[in-house]
Design a protein around this motif. Sequence first.
Motif, mmCIF file in Angstrom:
data_model
loop_
_atom_site.group_PDB
_atom_site.id
_atom_site.type_symbol
_atom_site.label_atom_id
_atom_site.label_comp_id
_atom_site.label_asym_id
_atom_site.label_seq_id
_atom_site.Cartn_x
_atom_site.Cartn_y
_atom_site.Cartn_z
ATOM 1 N N ALA A 102 39.941 34.689 47.573
ATOM 2 C CA ALA A 102 41.131 33.792 47.863
ATOM 3 C C ALA A 102 40.851 32.865 48.680
ATOM 4 N N GLU A 103 39.640 32.609 49.354
ATOM 5 C CA GLU A 103 39.279 31.343 50.027
ATOM 6 C C GLU A 103 38.787 30.274 49.035
ATOM 7 N N GLU A 104 38.066 30.796 48.097
ATOM 8 C CA GLU A 104 37.516 29.722 46.917
ATOM 9 C C GLU A 104 38.596 29.390 46.150
ATOM 10 N N GLY A 105 39.514 30.208 45.931
ATOM 11 C CA GLY A 105 40.511 29.711 45.287
ATOM 12 C C GLY A 105 41.544 28.783 45.924
ATOM 13 N N LEU A 106 41.908 28.950 47.078
ATOM 14 C CA LEU A 106 42.370 28.103 47.974
ATOM 15 C C LEU A 106 41.768 26.712 48.222
ATOM 16 N N ARG A 107 40.607 26.810 48.337
ATOM 17 C CA ARG A 107 39.614 25.291 48.523
ATOM 18 C C ARG A 107 39.622 24.741 46.851
ATOM 19 N N TYR A 108 39.609 25.375 45.958
ATOM 20 C CA TYR A 108 39.773 24.800 44.490
ATOM 21 C C TYR A 108 40.880 24.229 44.342
ATOM 22 N N PHE A 109 42.047 24.831 44.654
ATOM 23 C CA PHE A 109 43.470 24.342 44.542
ATOM 24 C C PHE A 109 43.702 23.210 45.273
ATOM 25 N N ILE A 110 43.235 23.138 46.696
ATOM 26 C CA ILE A 110 43.288 21.994 47.420
ATOM 27 C C ILE A 110 42.651 20.964 46.724
ATOM 28 N N LEU A 111 41.466 21.075 46.098
ATOM 29 C CA LEU A 111 40.567 19.741 45.520
ATOM 30 C C LEU A 111 41.303 19.486 44.094
ATOM 31 N N THR A 112 41.786 20.264 43.351
ATOM 32 C CA THR A 112 42.348 19.943 42.192
ATOM 33 C C THR A 112 44.039 20.287 41.863
ATOM 34 N N ARG A 113 44.357 21.012 42.641
ATOM 35 C CA ARG A 113 45.935 21.334 42.399
ATOM 36 C C ARG A 113 46.287 22.117 41.283
ATOM 37 N N GLN A 114 45.002 22.888 40.903
ATOM 38 C CA GLN A 114 45.177 23.816 39.943
ATOM 39 C C GLN A 114 44.543 25.230 40.306
ATOM 40 N N PRO A 115 45.032 26.088 39.631
ATOM 41 C CA PRO A 115 44.360 27.515 40.234
ATOM 42 C C PRO A 115 43.147 27.722 39.677
ATOM 43 N N LEU A 116 42.040 28.483 40.496
ATOM 44 C CA LEU A 116 40.855 28.746 39.780
ATOM 45 C C LEU A 116 40.768 29.713 38.540
ATOM 46 N N ASP A 117 40.224 29.225 37.695
ATOM 47 C CA ASP A 117 40.054 29.758 36.358
ATOM 48 C C ASP A 117 39.844 31.399 36.289
ATOM 49 N N SER A 118 40.461 31.976 35.574
ATOM 50 C CA SER A 118 40.375 33.653 35.575
ATOM 51 C C SER A 118 39.298 34.084 34.985
ATOM 52 N N ARG A 119 38.514 33.215 34.122
ATOM 53 C CA ARG A 119 37.256 33.685 33.613
ATOM 54 C C ARG A 119 36.071 33.633 34.659
ATOM 55 N N LEU A 120 36.172 33.190 35.831
ATOM 56 C CA LEU A 120 35.060 33.175 36.517
ATOM 57 C C LEU A 120 34.994 34.751 36.984
ATOM 58 N N THR A 121 33.769 35.312 37.132
ATOM 59 C CA THR A 121 33.688 36.800 37.799
ATOM 60 C C THR A 121 33.577 36.355 39.421
ATOM 61 N N ILE A 122 33.584 37.684 40.057
ATOM 62 C CA ILE A 122 33.430 37.613 41.541
ATOM 63 C C ILE A 122 32.002 37.188 41.926
ATOM 64 N N ALA A 123 31.113 37.493 41.064
ATOM 65 C CA ALA A 123 29.682 37.213 41.443
ATOM 66 C C ALA A 123 29.544 35.415 41.336
ATOM 67 N N GLN A 124 30.482 34.921 40.314
ATOM 68 C CA GLN A 124 30.146 33.595 40.183
ATOM 69 C C GLN A 124 30.814 33.013 41.231
ATOM 70 N N ILE A 125 32.155 33.317 41.627
ATOM 71 C CA ILE A 125 32.788 32.655 42.622
ATOM 72 C C ILE A 125 32.210 32.964 44.006
ATOM 73 N N ALA A 126 31.434 34.069 44.413
ATOM 74 C CA ALA A 126 30.685 34.296 45.510
ATOM 75 C C ALA A 126 29.606 33.207 45.567
ATOM 76 N N ALA A 127 28.888 33.263 44.469
ATOM 77 C CA ALA A 127 27.883 31.788 44.424
ATOM 78 C C ALA A 127 28.238 30.569 44.679
ATOM 79 N N LEU A 128 29.547 30.399 44.306
ATOM 80 C CA LEU A 128 30.182 28.837 44.229
ATOM 81 C C LEU A 128 30.604 28.448 45.693
ATOM 82 N N ARG A 129 30.818 29.556 46.523
ATOM 83 C CA ARG A 129 30.901 29.480 47.716
ATOM 84 C C ARG A 129 29.945 28.496 48.719
ATOM 85 N N PHE A 130 28.684 28.472 48.290
ATOM 86 C CA PHE A 130 27.661 27.689 48.837
ATOM 87 C C PHE A 130 27.854 26.242 48.319
ATOM 88 N N ALA A 131 28.531 25.911 47.369
ATOM 89 C CA ALA A 131 28.776 24.586 46.867
ATOM 90 C C ALA A 131 29.729 23.737 47.700
#
Length: 143
Positions: free
Chosen positions: A78-107
Amino acid sequence: MTAQNLANHKRSVTGFHYLLGGMLIVGLIVSIVNVVLQWQTTGFLSALLIMLLFGCSLLMGLFVRMFPLKAQDRAIRAEEGLRYFILTRQPLDSRLTIAQIAALRFAPDDELVPLIERVLAENLSATEIKKAIKNWRADHHRV
């Protein structure tokens, strides 16, 4: 507090991960041996109950760890989806796995969008994502 990076971002609690886990595993093994030794004696039922208690305790220890991690995964998604939406005005791609999303939180924000595009194009693993991050964004809240 030292700066968090790929080499030191994983956290473990010695008392839980090593001490309690080790004690439960050793206890289960010893109780199984005791059941075998007590086979067809008057102490068999007690030995069997002790083995069951160690087995249940080991399962409880695993579940006590797994259930909060699932809740944290949902929060991270949810946090990373909101962060991505704020940056792009688009929802996070559903193809991303939770492991990938968890790793992306460090970027950091400036690396996130191009890194997500790369993850989707190359199907990077969580470890590969973490290695691709140039400026680490620390997460000190997850255990």
